[in-house]
Design an enzyme around this catalytic site. Structure first.
Site, PDB file in Angstrom:
ATOM      1  N   HIS A   1      -5.847   9.299   2.357  1.00 23.96           N
ATOM      2  CA  HIS A   1      -6.238   8.445   1.224  1.00 23.96           C
ATOM      3  C   HIS A   1      -7.242   9.149   0.317  1.00 23.96           C
ATOM      4  O   HIS A   1      -7.209   8.989  -0.904  1.00 23.96           O
ATOM      5  CB  HIS A   1      -6.876   7.140   1.725  1.00 23.96           C
ATOM      6  CG  HIS A   1      -5.904   6.079   2.117  1.00 23.96           C
ATOM      7  ND1 HIS A   1      -4.997   5.519   1.237  1.00 23.96           N
ATOM      8  CD2 HIS A   1      -5.706   5.442   3.291  1.00 23.96           C
ATOM      9  CE1 HIS A   1      -4.289   4.592   1.870  1.00 23.96           C
ATOM     10  NE2 HIS A   1      -4.698   4.531   3.126  1.00 23.96           N
TER      11      HIS A   1
ATOM     12  N   GLN B   1      -9.370   2.625  -1.520  1.00 25.91           N
ATOM     13  CA  GLN B   1      -8.535   1.416  -1.421  1.00 25.91           C
ATOM     14  C   GLN B   1      -9.221   0.196  -2.032  1.00 25.91           C
ATOM     15  O   GLN B   1      -8.564  -0.813  -2.293  1.00 25.91           O
ATOM     16  CB  GLN B   1      -8.165   1.133   0.047  1.00 25.91           C
ATOM     17  CG  GLN B   1      -7.242   2.200   0.635  1.00 25.91           C
ATOM     18  CD  GLN B   1      -6.897   1.896   2.079  1.00 25.91           C
ATOM     19  OE1 GLN B   1      -7.589   2.307   2.988  1.00 25.91           O
ATOM     20  NE2 GLN B   1      -5.816   1.154   2.298  1.00 25.91           N
TER      21      GLN B   1
ATOM     22  N   HIS C   1      -4.674   9.492   8.718  1.00 26.57           N
ATOM     23  CA  HIS C   1      -4.135   8.554   7.724  1.00 26.57           C
ATOM     24  C   HIS C   1      -5.197   8.254   6.657  1.00 26.57           C
ATOM     25  O   HIS C   1      -4.927   8.317   5.457  1.00 26.57           O
ATOM     26  CB  HIS C   1      -3.688   7.276   8.442  1.00 26.57           C
ATOM     27  CG  HIS C   1      -3.271   6.151   7.547  1.00 26.57           C
ATOM     28  ND1 HIS C   1      -2.004   5.602   7.575  1.00 26.57           N
ATOM     29  CD2 HIS C   1      -3.950   5.446   6.599  1.00 26.57           C
ATOM     30  CE1 HIS C   1      -1.937   4.623   6.674  1.00 26.57           C
ATOM     31  NE2 HIS C   1      -3.100   4.506   6.074  1.00 26.57           N
ATOM     32  N   GLU C   2      -6.418   7.947   7.118  1.00 23.82           N
ATOM     33  CA  GLU C   2      -7.496   7.594   6.174  1.00 23.82           C
ATOM     34  C   GLU C   2      -7.915   8.804   5.346  1.00 23.82           C
ATOM     35  O   GLU C   2      -8.215   8.672   4.158  1.00 23.82           O
ATOM     36  CB  GLU C   2      -8.696   7.006   6.915  1.00 23.82           C
ATOM     37  CG  GLU C   2      -8.413   5.729   7.702  1.00 23.82           C
ATOM     38  CD  GLU C   2      -7.760   4.634   6.892  1.00 23.82           C
ATOM     39  OE1 GLU C   2      -7.991   4.564   5.667  1.00 23.82           O
ATOM     40  OE2 GLU C   2      -6.987   3.847   7.466  1.00 23.82           O
TER      41      GLU C   2
ATOM     42  N   CYS D   1      -0.393   0.221   6.450  1.00 22.26           N
ATOM     43  CA  CYS D   1      -1.522   0.472   5.555  1.00 22.26           C
ATOM     44  C   CYS D   1      -1.816  -0.785   4.749  1.00 22.26           C
ATOM     45  O   CYS D   1      -0.889  -1.431   4.259  1.00 22.26           O
ATOM     46  CB  CYS D   1      -1.159   1.616   4.609  1.00 22.26           C
ATOM     47  SG  CYS D   1      -2.454   2.028   3.441  1.00 22.26           S
ATOM     48  N   LEU D   2      -3.101  -1.122   4.624  1.00 26.19           N
ATOM     49  CA  LEU D   2      -3.462  -2.328   3.863  1.00 26.19           C
ATOM     50  C   LEU D   2      -3.053  -2.210   2.390  1.00 26.19           C
ATOM     51  O   LEU D   2      -2.895  -3.226   1.719  1.00 26.19           O
ATOM     52  CB  LEU D   2      -4.972  -2.590   3.967  1.00 26.19           C
ATOM     53  CG  LEU D   2      -5.474  -2.927   5.381  1.00 26.19           C
ATOM     54  CD1 LEU D   2      -6.989  -3.036   5.392  1.00 26.19           C
ATOM     55  CD2 LEU D   2      -4.833  -4.230   5.881  1.00 26.19           C
TER      56      LEU D   2
ATOM     57  N   GLY E   1      -8.594   0.478   9.676  1.00 23.31           N
ATOM     58  CA  GLY E   1      -9.197   1.567   8.922  1.00 23.31           C
ATOM     59  C   GLY E   1      -9.114   1.273   7.434  1.00 23.31           C
ATOM     60  O   GLY E   1      -8.198   0.581   6.986  1.00 23.31           O
TER      61      GLY E   1
HETATM   62 NI    NI Z   1      -3.916   3.271   4.594  1.00 20.99          NI
END
Ligand code: NI
Length: 169
Positions: free
Chosen positions: A140, A51, A136-137, A94-95, A46
């Site tokens: 963000h 991000q 989660h996304e 998370c990236l 995701g």
């Molecule tokens: Ni994330």
């Protein structure tokens, strides 16, 4: 399509609240294509636009297993219409917080409304990994990272580890 740089903590842009998208047009689809390519390359399941430094309420996702065909998903202006009282824990990563994993407790099921790649309004129920990932996304989009759900000590340790990792790279 182009690969974009993924911002990592403690980059201040990650704390920004993203703005709603007015219209799903070719420019926005080009952004979503770039996001998907960047996510696959990372690799991750995701990615939110913030991000890669774009403060728009846009998410891409693919929850297919490695042995399955890719199943790209796109969420523009996602809203949670309903969340279950029942919660479930999941070990998240998370990236933007590379190599850190920890358990977060979230509603086990949610009902969503969003615009898809074509700009059509869709309502969908989510559970399991899908429910975890979309929540989660969507965090963000509000400038919230999964480590913000952890204790202050764990959060500070995570940021410290990421800083070290970036320095060593
Ligand atoms: Ni994330």
């Amino acid at each position: 399509m182009a690969l974009r740089e993924i911002l990592v903590v403690p980059h201040p842009v990650l704390k920004q609240v993203s703005a709603n998208v007015d219209v799903v047009d070719d420019d926005l689809r080009a952004l979503m294509d770039d996001m998907l390519e960047t996510m696959y390359d990372a690799p991750g399941i995701g990615l939110a636009a913030i991000q890669i430094g774009v403060p728009k309420r846009v998410i891409v996702m693919d929850l297919a297993r490695p042995d399955e065909e890719p199943q790209p998903r796109y969420y523009v202006n996602p809203e949670i219409l309903w969340a279950s009282e029942e919660t479930a824990p999941y070990e998240e990563g998370c990236l933007s917080v590379p190599e850190i994993f920890d358990e977060v407790e979230r509603p086990a099921r949610v009902k969503l409304r969003y615009l898809n790649y074509q700009g059509e309004q869709v309502e969908e129920d989510a559970e399991g990994l899908f429910a975890v990932c979309i929540q989660h996304e969507m965090d963000h989009l509000n400038g919230v990272l999964f480590i913000d759900h952890l204790s202050r000590l764990k959060r500070e340790q995570a940021v410290k580890k990421v800083k070290k990792l970036v320095k060593a790279a």
